[in-house]
Design a protein around this motif. Structure first.
Motif, PDB file in Angstrom:
ATOM      1  N   GLU A  12       0.830  -1.208   0.000  1.00 24.26           N
ATOM      2  CA  GLU A  12       0.000   0.000   0.000  1.00 24.26           C
ATOM      3  C   GLU A  12       0.868   1.263   0.000  1.00 24.26           C
ATOM      4  O   GLU A  12       0.630   2.205   0.748  1.00 24.26           O
ATOM      5  CB  GLU A  12      -0.963  -0.004   1.187  1.00 24.26           C
ATOM      6  CG  GLU A  12      -2.007  -1.092   1.079  1.00 24.26           C
ATOM      7  CD  GLU A  12      -3.054  -1.035   2.180  1.00 24.26           C
ATOM      8  OE1 GLU A  12      -2.934  -0.214   3.113  1.00 24.26           O
ATOM      9  OE2 GLU A  12      -4.010  -1.826   2.096  1.00 24.26           O
ATOM     10  N   SER A  13       1.879   1.294  -0.862  1.00 30.01           N
ATOM     11  CA  SER A  13       2.840   2.395  -0.875  1.00 30.01           C
ATOM     12  C   SER A  13       2.532   3.485  -1.901  1.00 30.01           C
ATOM     13  O   SER A  13       3.118   4.555  -1.844  1.00 30.01           O
ATOM     14  CB  SER A  13       4.238   1.846  -1.140  1.00 30.01           C
ATOM     15  OG  SER A  13       4.270   1.207  -2.406  1.00 30.01           O
ATOM     16  N   THR A  14       1.630   3.220  -2.835  1.00 29.72           N
ATOM     17  CA  THR A  14       1.345   4.184  -3.899  1.00 29.72           C
ATOM     18  C   THR A  14      -0.159   4.330  -4.086  1.00 29.72           C
ATOM     19  O   THR A  14      -0.867   3.339  -4.214  1.00 29.72           O
ATOM     20  CB  THR A  14       1.967   3.715  -5.240  1.00 29.72           C
ATOM     21  OG1 THR A  14       3.357   3.496  -5.034  1.00 29.72           O
ATOM     22  CG2 THR A  14       1.756   4.727  -6.330  1.00 29.72           C
ATOM     23  N   ARG A  15      -0.622   5.575  -4.110  1.00 31.95           N
ATOM     24  CA  ARG A  15      -2.044   5.847  -4.376  1.00 31.95           C
ATOM     25  C   ARG A  15      -2.230   6.029  -5.881  1.00 31.95           C
ATOM     26  O   ARG A  15      -1.481   6.778  -6.509  1.00 31.95           O
ATOM     27  CB  ARG A  15      -2.506   7.101  -3.666  1.00 31.95           C
ATOM     28  CG  ARG A  15      -2.575   6.954  -2.175  1.00 31.95           C
ATOM     29  CD  ARG A  15      -3.060   8.261  -1.548  1.00 31.95           C
ATOM     30  NE  ARG A  15      -3.058   8.156  -0.121  1.00 31.95           N
ATOM     31  CZ  ARG A  15      -4.148   7.930   0.605  1.00 31.95           C
ATOM     32  NH1 ARG A  15      -5.312   7.815   0.031  1.00 31.95           N
ATOM     33  NH2 ARG A  15      -4.061   7.841   1.912  1.00 31.95           N
ATOM     34  N   LEU A  16      -3.218   5.376  -6.422  1.00 30.80           N
ATOM     35  CA  LEU A  16      -3.537   5.501  -7.841  1.00 30.80           C
ATOM     36  C   LEU A  16      -4.911   6.158  -7.968  1.00 30.80           C
ATOM     37  O   LEU A  16      -5.926   5.543  -7.638  1.00 30.80           O
ATOM     38  CB  LEU A  16      -3.546   4.129  -8.521  1.00 30.80           C
ATOM     39  CG  LEU A  16      -2.239   3.339  -8.456  1.00 30.80           C
ATOM     40  CD1 LEU A  16      -2.426   1.947  -9.050  1.00 30.80           C
ATOM     41  CD2 LEU A  16      -1.143   4.081  -9.196  1.00 30.80           C
ATOM     42  N   PRO A  17      -4.971   7.412  -8.418  1.00 27.58           N
ATOM     43  CA  PRO A  17      -6.272   8.061  -8.560  1.00 27.58           C
ATOM     44  C   PRO A  17      -7.072   7.419  -9.693  1.00 27.58           C
ATOM     45  O   PRO A  17      -6.502   6.920 -10.665  1.00 27.58           O
ATOM     46  CB  PRO A  17      -5.927   9.510  -8.883  1.00 27.58           C
ATOM     47  CG  PRO A  17      -4.550   9.468  -9.426  1.00 27.58           C
ATOM     48  CD  PRO A  17      -3.875   8.266  -8.819  1.00 27.58           C
ATOM     49  N   TYR A  18      -8.383   7.423  -9.543  1.00 29.96           N
ATOM     50  CA  TYR A  18      -9.251   6.916 -10.601  1.00 29.96           C
ATOM     51  C   TYR A  18     -10.555   7.690 -10.588  1.00 29.96           C
ATOM     52  O   TYR A  18     -10.912   8.318  -9.601  1.00 29.96           O
ATOM     53  CB  TYR A  18      -9.506   5.411 -10.457  1.00 29.96           C
ATOM     54  CG  TYR A  18     -10.334   5.033  -9.256  1.00 29.96           C
ATOM     55  CD1 TYR A  18     -11.717   4.886  -9.357  1.00 29.96           C
ATOM     56  CD2 TYR A  18      -9.744   4.829  -8.025  1.00 29.96           C
ATOM     57  CE1 TYR A  18     -12.472   4.541  -8.256  1.00 29.96           C
ATOM     58  CE2 TYR A  18     -10.490   4.488  -6.926  1.00 29.96           C
ATOM     59  CZ  TYR A  18     -11.858   4.343  -7.042  1.00 29.96           C
ATOM     60  OH  TYR A  18     -12.620   4.005  -5.950  1.00 29.96           O
TER      61      TYR A  18
END
Length: 96
Positions: A12-18
């Motif tokens: 859970e190290s990177t947030r991916l916007p959607y």
């Protein structure tokens, strides 16, 4: 799963916007004058998010929300009213 992941994987190290595609059907619209008027009794979180998205994605439209009770709080434990929320969000409002 069984297989072990290598050290290059972060948990859970990177947030991916959607975004999700939706359609908005304004209560009243003047497409030539680019004005939208919404009439609201209740103003749940889903509608607040929608109005913020519309304001952001259609900046050339003026939006006004006409509330039955503009001083109603957005949640039981909140001091923010519908009118306060609009003021903070840069959306015009009036009492219906």
């Amino acid at each position: 799963m069984g297989a072990t992941l290598g050290p290059e994987y972060g948990y859970e190290s990177t947030r991916l916007p959607y975004t999700l595609a939706h359609h908005y059907l304004p209560d009243f619209i003047d497409p030539i004058g680019k004005r939208i008027v919404e009439a609201k009794g209740r103003f749940p979180a889903s509608d607040r998010a929608k109005m913020k998205a519309i304001r952001q994605q259609y900046p050339d439209y003026e939006i006004e929300i006409r509330f039955q009770s503009p001083q109603t709080k957005i949640a039981k434990n909140s001091n923010t009213s519908y009118a306060d929320w609009c003021d903070k969000s840069g959306i015009a409002w009036s009492k219906a």
